[in-house]
Design a protein around this motif. Structure first.
Motif, short mmCIF file in Angstrom:
data_model
loop_
_atom_site.label_atom_id
_atom_site.label_comp_id
_atom_site.label_asym_id
_atom_site.label_seq_id
_atom_site.Cartn_x
_atom_site.Cartn_y
_atom_site.Cartn_z
N PRO A 97 44.62 21.27 40.80
CA PRO A 97 43.30 21.86 40.97
C PRO A 97 42.28 20.93 41.64
N ARG B 297 42.28 25.51 44.44
CA ARG B 297 41.49 26.26 43.45
C ARG B 297 41.27 27.68 43.94
N ALA C 293 38.04 25.57 38.56
CA ALA C 293 39.19 26.42 38.85
C ALA C 293 39.42 27.49 37.79
#
Ligand code: S3P
Length: 170
Positions: A80, A86, A142
Protein backbone atom coordinates in the motif's frame (compact mmCIF):
# COMPACT_ATOMS: atom_id res chain seq x y z
CA UNK A 1 -14.68 -8.14 -6.19
CA UNK A 2 -11.54 -8.75 -4.15
CA UNK A 3 -11.03 -8.55 -0.42
CA UNK A 4 -7.58 -7.11 0.29
CA UNK A 5 -5.91 -7.64 3.65
CA UNK A 6 -3.23 -5.08 4.31
CA UNK A 7 -1.00 -4.14 7.23
CA UNK A 8 2.46 -4.50 8.65
CA UNK A 9 4.45 -7.74 8.50
CA UNK A 10 3.09 -10.06 11.17
CA UNK A 11 -0.31 -8.37 11.52
CA UNK A 12 -2.07 -11.62 10.62
CA UNK A 13 -2.91 -11.28 6.90
CA UNK A 14 -1.71 -14.76 5.97
CA UNK A 15 -3.51 -16.52 8.80
CA UNK A 16 -6.72 -14.58 8.26
CA UNK A 17 -6.92 -15.14 4.50
CA UNK A 18 -7.81 -18.87 4.57
CA UNK A 19 -10.40 -18.32 7.31
CA UNK A 20 -12.14 -15.69 5.22
CA UNK A 21 -11.73 -17.69 2.05
CA UNK A 22 -13.63 -20.58 3.58
CA UNK A 23 -16.53 -18.39 4.63
CA UNK A 24 -16.73 -16.26 1.52
CA UNK A 25 -16.14 -19.07 -0.95
CA UNK A 26 -13.35 -17.12 -2.63
CA UNK A 27 -9.85 -18.47 -3.33
CA UNK A 28 -6.81 -17.08 -1.51
CA UNK A 29 -4.15 -15.08 -3.29
CA UNK A 30 -1.04 -14.94 -1.11
CA UNK A 31 0.89 -12.32 -3.06
CA UNK A 32 4.34 -13.04 -1.64
CA UNK A 33 4.01 -16.76 -2.39
CA UNK A 34 2.70 -16.12 -5.91
CA UNK A 35 5.61 -13.78 -6.64
CA UNK A 36 8.07 -16.36 -5.32
CA UNK A 37 6.53 -19.11 -7.41
CA UNK A 38 6.64 -17.07 -10.59
CA UNK A 39 10.21 -15.94 -9.97
CA UNK A 40 11.39 -19.39 -8.91
CA UNK A 41 13.12 -17.83 -5.92
CA UNK A 42 12.34 -16.50 -2.48
CA UNK A 43 11.48 -12.88 -1.65
CA UNK A 44 14.78 -12.67 0.12
CA UNK A 45 16.61 -13.77 -3.05
CA UNK A 46 14.64 -11.33 -5.20
CA UNK A 47 15.69 -8.48 -2.87
CA UNK A 48 19.29 -9.64 -2.88
CA UNK A 49 19.61 -10.17 -6.61
CA UNK A 50 17.38 -7.48 -8.08
CA UNK A 51 16.65 -5.06 -5.24
CA UNK A 52 13.52 -3.78 -3.56
CA UNK A 53 12.33 -1.70 -6.52
CA UNK A 54 12.20 -4.76 -8.74
CA UNK A 55 10.18 -6.58 -6.10
CA UNK A 56 7.75 -3.64 -5.91
CA UNK A 57 7.25 -3.81 -9.68
CA UNK A 58 6.40 -7.48 -9.43
CA UNK A 59 3.89 -6.67 -6.71
CA UNK A 60 2.21 -3.92 -8.72
CA UNK A 61 2.11 -6.14 -11.82
CA UNK A 62 0.41 -8.94 -9.93
CA UNK A 63 -2.04 -6.51 -8.32
CA UNK A 64 -3.00 -5.20 -11.76
CA UNK A 65 -3.81 -8.77 -12.85
CA UNK A 66 -6.20 -9.15 -9.93
CA UNK A 67 -8.23 -6.15 -11.03
CA UNK A 68 -11.22 -7.98 -12.47
CA UNK A 69 -10.97 -11.10 -10.31
CA UNK A 70 -12.35 -12.21 -6.95
CA UNK A 71 -9.87 -13.32 -4.34
CA UNK A 72 -9.13 -12.94 -0.67
CA UNK A 73 -5.79 -11.27 -1.14
CA UNK A 74 -3.07 -11.35 1.49
CA UNK A 75 -0.90 -8.39 0.48
CA UNK A 76 2.79 -7.89 1.21
CA UNK A 77 3.31 -5.33 3.96
CA UNK A 78 4.76 -2.74 1.59
CA UNK A 79 2.15 -2.95 -1.19
CA UNK A 80 0.00 0.00 0.00
CA UNK A 81 2.97 2.38 0.03
CA UNK A 82 2.52 3.22 -3.65
CA UNK A 83 -0.36 5.47 -4.60
CA UNK A 84 -1.06 3.47 -7.77
CA UNK A 85 -1.41 0.31 -5.71
CA UNK A 86 -3.76 1.98 -3.26
CA UNK A 87 -5.92 3.11 -6.15
CA UNK A 88 -5.96 -0.32 -7.76
CA UNK A 89 -7.04 -1.94 -4.51
CA UNK A 90 -9.81 0.55 -3.87
CA UNK A 91 -11.09 0.19 -7.41
CA UNK A 92 -11.23 -3.58 -7.38
CA UNK A 93 -12.47 -4.47 -3.93
CA UNK A 94 -12.67 -3.78 -0.24
CA UNK A 95 -9.55 -3.11 1.79
CA UNK A 96 -9.15 -4.20 5.41
CA UNK A 97 -6.26 -2.85 7.44
CA UNK A 98 -5.26 -5.25 10.21
CA UNK A 99 -3.58 -3.30 12.99
CA UNK A 100 -1.28 -4.55 15.74
CA UNK A 101 0.99 -2.93 18.31
CA UNK A 102 4.75 -3.05 17.59
CA UNK A 103 5.18 -5.31 20.65
CA UNK A 104 2.70 -7.78 19.19
CA UNK A 105 4.44 -7.69 15.83
CA UNK A 106 7.82 -8.34 17.44
CA UNK A 107 6.45 -11.37 19.24
CA UNK A 108 4.72 -12.76 16.15
CA UNK A 109 7.80 -12.29 14.02
CA UNK A 110 10.19 -14.14 16.30
CA UNK A 111 10.23 -16.86 13.72
CA UNK A 112 10.39 -16.04 10.03
CA UNK A 113 12.28 -12.79 10.55
CA UNK A 114 15.21 -13.89 8.41
CA UNK A 115 12.88 -14.40 5.48
CA UNK A 116 11.81 -10.75 5.62
CA UNK A 117 14.55 -8.65 4.03
CA UNK A 118 13.43 -5.43 5.72
CA UNK A 119 13.74 -6.92 9.20
CA UNK A 120 16.94 -8.87 8.82
CA UNK A 121 19.99 -8.16 10.92
CA UNK A 122 18.26 -8.05 14.28
CA UNK A 123 15.63 -5.35 13.81
CA UNK A 124 14.12 -4.69 17.24
CA UNK A 125 11.14 -2.89 18.66
CA UNK A 126 12.36 0.61 17.79
CA UNK A 127 13.01 -0.30 14.13
CA UNK A 128 9.59 -1.91 13.87
CA UNK A 129 7.98 1.09 15.51
CA UNK A 130 9.58 3.65 13.23
CA UNK A 131 8.92 1.67 10.04
CA UNK A 132 5.33 1.24 11.18
CA UNK A 133 4.91 4.93 11.92
CA UNK A 134 6.21 5.91 8.52
CA UNK A 135 3.72 3.55 6.88
CA UNK A 136 0.65 4.21 8.99
CA UNK A 137 -0.74 7.03 6.85
CA UNK A 138 -0.51 4.92 3.71
CA UNK A 139 -2.28 1.99 5.29
CA UNK A 140 -5.03 4.29 6.50
CA UNK A 141 -5.33 5.97 3.12
CA UNK A 142 -5.78 2.60 1.43
CA UNK A 143 -8.23 1.10 3.90
CA UNK A 144 -12.00 0.96 3.91
CA UNK A 145 -11.92 -0.46 7.44
CA UNK A 146 -9.46 -0.90 10.31
CA UNK A 147 -9.59 -4.06 12.38
CA UNK A 148 -7.51 -4.39 15.57
CA UNK A 149 -5.87 -7.77 16.12
CA UNK A 150 -4.07 -7.39 19.47
CA UNK A 151 -5.17 -9.98 22.00
CA UNK A 152 -7.92 -11.35 19.79
CA UNK A 153 -8.38 -14.82 18.36
CA UNK A 154 -8.30 -15.36 14.57
CA UNK A 155 -11.99 -16.32 14.71
CA UNK A 156 -12.97 -13.10 16.47
CA UNK A 157 -11.06 -11.10 13.91
CA UNK A 158 -12.68 -13.02 11.07
CA UNK A 159 -16.18 -12.36 12.44
CA UNK A 160 -15.51 -8.66 12.70
CA UNK A 161 -14.26 -8.53 9.13
CA UNK A 162 -17.28 -10.45 7.86
CA UNK A 163 -19.63 -8.07 9.66
CA UNK A 164 -18.09 -5.21 7.72
CA UNK A 165 -18.58 -6.70 4.29
CA UNK A 166 -21.58 -6.18 2.08
CA UNK A 167 -21.03 -9.50 0.31
CA UNK A 168 -20.44 -11.81 3.27
CA UNK A 169 -23.93 -13.30 3.32
CA UNK A 170 -23.58 -13.99 7.05
C1 S3P B 1 7.40 -6.49 3.06
C2 S3P B 1 6.58 -7.43 3.63
C3 S3P B 1 6.65 -8.86 3.27
C4 S3P B 1 7.23 -9.05 1.87
C5 S3P B 1 8.53 -8.31 1.75
C6 S3P B 1 8.39 -6.81 2.01
C7 S3P B 1 7.27 -5.07 3.51
O1 S3P B 1 5.34 -9.42 3.32
O2 S3P B 1 6.33 -8.61 0.89
O3 S3P B 1 9.42 -8.89 2.65
O4 S3P B 1 7.79 -4.16 2.82
O5 S3P B 1 6.62 -4.84 4.55
P1 S3P B 1 4.54 -9.74 4.68
O6 S3P B 1 3.86 -8.49 5.12
O7 S3P B 1 3.56 -10.78 4.26
O8 S3P B 1 5.53 -10.23 5.66
Amino acid sequence: MNLFLIGFMGCGKSSQAPLLSERLGLPVMEMDREIEERAGMTIREIFERFGEEDFRMRESGLLRELGDKSYVVSCGGGLPLLLGNRRMMRESGRVIYLTAAPETILKRLERGREERPLLRGGAGLSEIRSLMESREKHYRAAADFLVATDGRSPEEIREEILSLLPFSGS
